[in-house]
Scaffold this motif. Structure first.
Motif, PDB file in Angstrom:
ATOM      1  N   PRO A   1       0.832  -1.214   0.000  1.00 43.83           N
ATOM      2  CA  PRO A   1       0.000   0.000   0.000  1.00 43.83           C
ATOM      3  C   PRO A   1       0.862   1.258   0.000  1.00 43.83           C
ATOM      4  O   PRO A   1       1.906   1.302   0.648  1.00 43.83           O
ATOM      5  N   GLU A   2       0.396   2.271  -0.738  1.00 40.46           N
ATOM      6  CA  GLU A   2       1.198   3.501  -0.869  1.00 40.46           C
ATOM      7  C   GLU A   2       1.349   4.224   0.460  1.00 40.46           C
ATOM      8  O   GLU A   2       2.309   4.968   0.669  1.00 40.46           O
ATOM      9  N   CYS A   3       0.377   3.987   1.369  1.00 37.65           N
ATOM     10  CA  CYS A   3       0.421   4.697   2.650  1.00 37.65           C
ATOM     11  C   CYS A   3       1.439   4.095   3.621  1.00 37.65           C
ATOM     12  O   CYS A   3       1.684   4.648   4.685  1.00 37.65           O
ATOM     13  N   PHE A   4       2.042   2.952   3.262  1.00 37.53           N
ATOM     14  CA  PHE A   4       3.062   2.360   4.119  1.00 37.53           C
ATOM     15  C   PHE A   4       4.375   3.119   3.903  1.00 37.53           C
ATOM     16  O   PHE A   4       4.960   3.043   2.836  1.00 37.53           O
ATOM     17  N   LYS A   5       4.821   3.819   4.941  1.00 38.33           N
ATOM     18  CA  LYS A   5       6.049   4.588   4.775  1.00 38.33           C
ATOM     19  C   LYS A   5       7.264   3.681   4.902  1.00 38.33           C
ATOM     20  O   LYS A   5       7.259   2.710   5.646  1.00 38.33           O
TER      21      LYS A   5
ATOM     22  N   LEU B   1       3.537   3.506  12.265  1.00 40.65           N
ATOM     23  CA  LEU B   1       2.257   3.963  11.739  1.00 40.65           C
ATOM     24  C   LEU B   1       1.185   2.921  12.049  1.00 40.65           C
ATOM     25  O   LEU B   1       1.440   1.719  11.938  1.00 40.65           O
ATOM     26  N   LEU B   2      -0.002   3.397  12.430  1.00 39.55           N
ATOM     27  CA  LEU B   2      -1.131   2.488  12.638  1.00 39.55           C
ATOM     28  C   LEU B   2      -2.164   2.722  11.532  1.00 39.55           C
ATOM     29  O   LEU B   2      -2.617   3.847  11.324  1.00 39.55           O
ATOM     30  N   HIS B   3      -2.508   1.653  10.824  1.00 38.73           N
ATOM     31  CA  HIS B   3      -3.503   1.723   9.751  1.00 38.73           C
ATOM     32  C   HIS B   3      -4.749   0.963  10.196  1.00 38.73           C
ATOM     33  O   HIS B   3      -4.676  -0.254  10.427  1.00 38.73           O
ATOM     34  N   ILE B   4      -5.869   1.673  10.330  1.00 37.88           N
ATOM     35  CA  ILE B   4      -7.116   1.024  10.758  1.00 37.88           C
ATOM     36  C   ILE B   4      -8.053   0.903   9.562  1.00 37.88           C
ATOM     37  O   ILE B   4      -8.381   1.902   8.908  1.00 37.88           O
ATOM     38  N   LEU B   5      -8.463  -0.330   9.266  1.00 34.56           N
ATOM     39  CA  LEU B   5      -9.374  -0.580   8.139  1.00 34.56           C
ATOM     40  C   LEU B   5     -10.750  -0.929   8.680  1.00 34.56           C
ATOM     41  O   LEU B   5     -10.861  -1.754   9.589  1.00 34.56           O
TER      42      LEU B   5
ATOM     43  N   GLN C   1      -3.695  -7.023   1.178  1.00 35.51           N
ATOM     44  CA  GLN C   1      -2.435  -6.351   0.829  1.00 35.51           C
ATOM     45  C   GLN C   1      -1.892  -5.606   2.048  1.00 35.51           C
ATOM     46  O   GLN C   1      -0.684  -5.537   2.254  1.00 35.51           O
ATOM     47  N   PHE C   2      -2.797  -5.083   2.872  1.00 35.09           N
ATOM     48  CA  PHE C   2      -2.353  -4.419   4.104  1.00 35.09           C
ATOM     49  C   PHE C   2      -1.752  -5.450   5.062  1.00 35.09           C
ATOM     50  O   PHE C   2      -0.715  -5.212   5.664  1.00 35.09           O
ATOM     51  N   LEU C   3      -2.417  -6.603   5.174  1.00 33.11           N
ATOM     52  CA  LEU C   3      -1.919  -7.638   6.083  1.00 33.11           C
ATOM     53  C   LEU C   3      -0.573  -8.182   5.620  1.00 33.11           C
ATOM     54  O   LEU C   3       0.345  -8.364   6.412  1.00 33.11           O
ATOM     55  N   LYS C   4      -0.465  -8.430   4.318  1.00 31.55           N
ATOM     56  CA  LYS C   4       0.745  -9.057   3.794  1.00 31.55           C
ATOM     57  C   LYS C   4       1.993  -8.228   4.093  1.00 31.55           C
ATOM     58  O   LYS C   4       3.039  -8.760   4.452  1.00 31.55           O
ATOM     59  N   PHE C   5       1.872  -6.902   3.940  1.00 30.61           N
ATOM     60  CA  PHE C   5       3.060  -6.049   4.083  1.00 30.61           C
ATOM     61  C   PHE C   5       3.192  -5.438   5.480  1.00 30.61           C
ATOM     62  O   PHE C   5       4.125  -4.691   5.742  1.00 30.61           O
TER      63      PHE C   5
END
Length: 361
Positions: free
Chosen positions: A182-186, A220-224, A256-260
């Motif tokens: 994901p592009e938001c993953f820094k 970073l915390l990404h909440i889906l 895709q979020f989980l994988k990376f």
């Protein structure tokens, strides 16, 4: 050739939720030599309609409210006389239990979706649980659920069968093949992911408090997910000044979020049997779960595929996150830990066996 066993599954709709996916998977998987599956829906809508095999008949009774659906459901059972009625949704299970005795020739199975005493608060629904022993079988997904049904609702132990939820590895692997980071993953940050309905039972309020202690870390915390507490959680994020927390809403491809991700966090206050924890493992991602009722301890194998910690202690939990993120974990070992216990074929064969055994009685 013996007559096929007709099974009528009952669900509100086929929106993309845990129960809906399990029932779709069971209906698709049942051996067509022995079974004839149908699905009765209160409303014919939802993303899983496309995933249902073409030979599964859909009965659409087209009602908005579960309360109003009872008459049409009973009428369909009376008209079609299925061998087995399989109700896959807590509230329908409750109402239906009252009327099972009207159909002595049909076997009734309920699949519970939650630790009932935690989840069901409305008095009138609790009342129906007095009739739960009318079911020939009740399927619980976790030990916690079984104990709850036996302890708080006096369900006879010989009626309850525990079957954990399956993970569809084929489906997930197919999604993962096309998954980009994901592009938001820094790049020089650790990326932590949490997924779930934005409601109080998922405990995201606690997770934000935990992250208020990690403000100065490169995490970073990404909440889906989406849900009725969206506004409150956004306000809380701003109030706590959490610049490293992002809400992404519902995602078409959460895998895709989980994988990376460097870590998956389950912050729930209680669960039934959390599919998302299985899916994180199927993506090879290590998990940290709140120590809550609902099968967590049946999924997490300590320090192999994840760890458990009390999220109410925000300080401890934040330290645990830091410790885990300093390590790397064996992705294949994580995947195997899930696959060897919860793969689709293992679980679906158990469902099929329950249905077959019921017909022998």
């Amino acid at each position: 050739m013996e007559k096929k066993i007709s099974v009528m599954f009952i669900l509100p709709d086929l929106e993309t939720g845990g129960a809906e996916r399990i029932i779709t998977t069971i209906a698709n998987h049942l051996s067509r030599d022995r079974f004839e599956p149908k699905i009765l829906l209160l409303r014919k809508q939802g993303g899983y309609l496309n995933l249902l095999e073409k030979d599964v008949e859909i009965i659409d009774i087209n009602t908005e409210r579960i309360r109003h659906s009872l008459k049409p459901i009973l009428a369909e059972i009376y008209r079609r006389k299925p061998d087995i009625v399989f109700s896959g949704f807590g509230e329908v299970n409750a109402y239906l239990s009252l009327f099972i005795k009207l159909f002595p020739r049909t076997k009734f199975i309920a699949r519970e979706t939650n630790v009932v005493s935690e989840h069901v608060t409305r008095k009138e629904i609790k009342f129906f649980y007095h009739f739960y022993n009318n079911y020939q079988r009740i399927i619980a997904q976790s030990d916690d659920m079984m104990k709850d049904l036996m302890g708080n609702f006096n369900i006879k132990s010989n009626k309850i069968i525990k079957i954990n939820n399956p993970v569809d590895f084929d489906f997930i692997d197919k999604k993962l093949q096309t998954s980009q980071k994901p592009e938001c993953f820094k790049y020089n940050y650790k990326n932590v992911v949490a997924i779930g309905n934005l409601s109080s039972r998922k405990g995201f309020d606690n997770l934000l408090k935990v992250f208020s202690r990690l403000k100065n870390e490169n995490i970073l915390l990404h909440i889906l997910g989406d849900g009725k507490d969206k506004e409150i959680l956004h306000q809380m994020k701003d109030f706590l000044g959490l610049k490293n927390v992002f809400f992404h809403g519902r995602q078409e491809n959460p895998y895709q979020f989980l994988k990376f991700a460097d870590l998956f966090i389950l912050s729930s206050r209680y669960e039934g049997f959390p599919n998302v924890l299985l899916e994180a493992g199927a993506c090879g991602t290590y998990s940290l779960a709140n120590n809550c009722p609902g099968g967590i301890n049946e999924i997490i194998q300590n320090e192999i595929n994840g760890e458990v910690c009390d999220i109410d202690n925000h300080e401890d939990f934040s330290q645990k996150i830091m410790t885990i993120l300093r390590h790397t974990y064996d992705k294949d070992a994580i995947k195997n830990s899930i696959k060897s216990r919860f793969s689709k074929d293992i679980i679906l064969d158990r469902y099929e066996k329950v249905l077959l055994d019921l017909m022998k009685k």
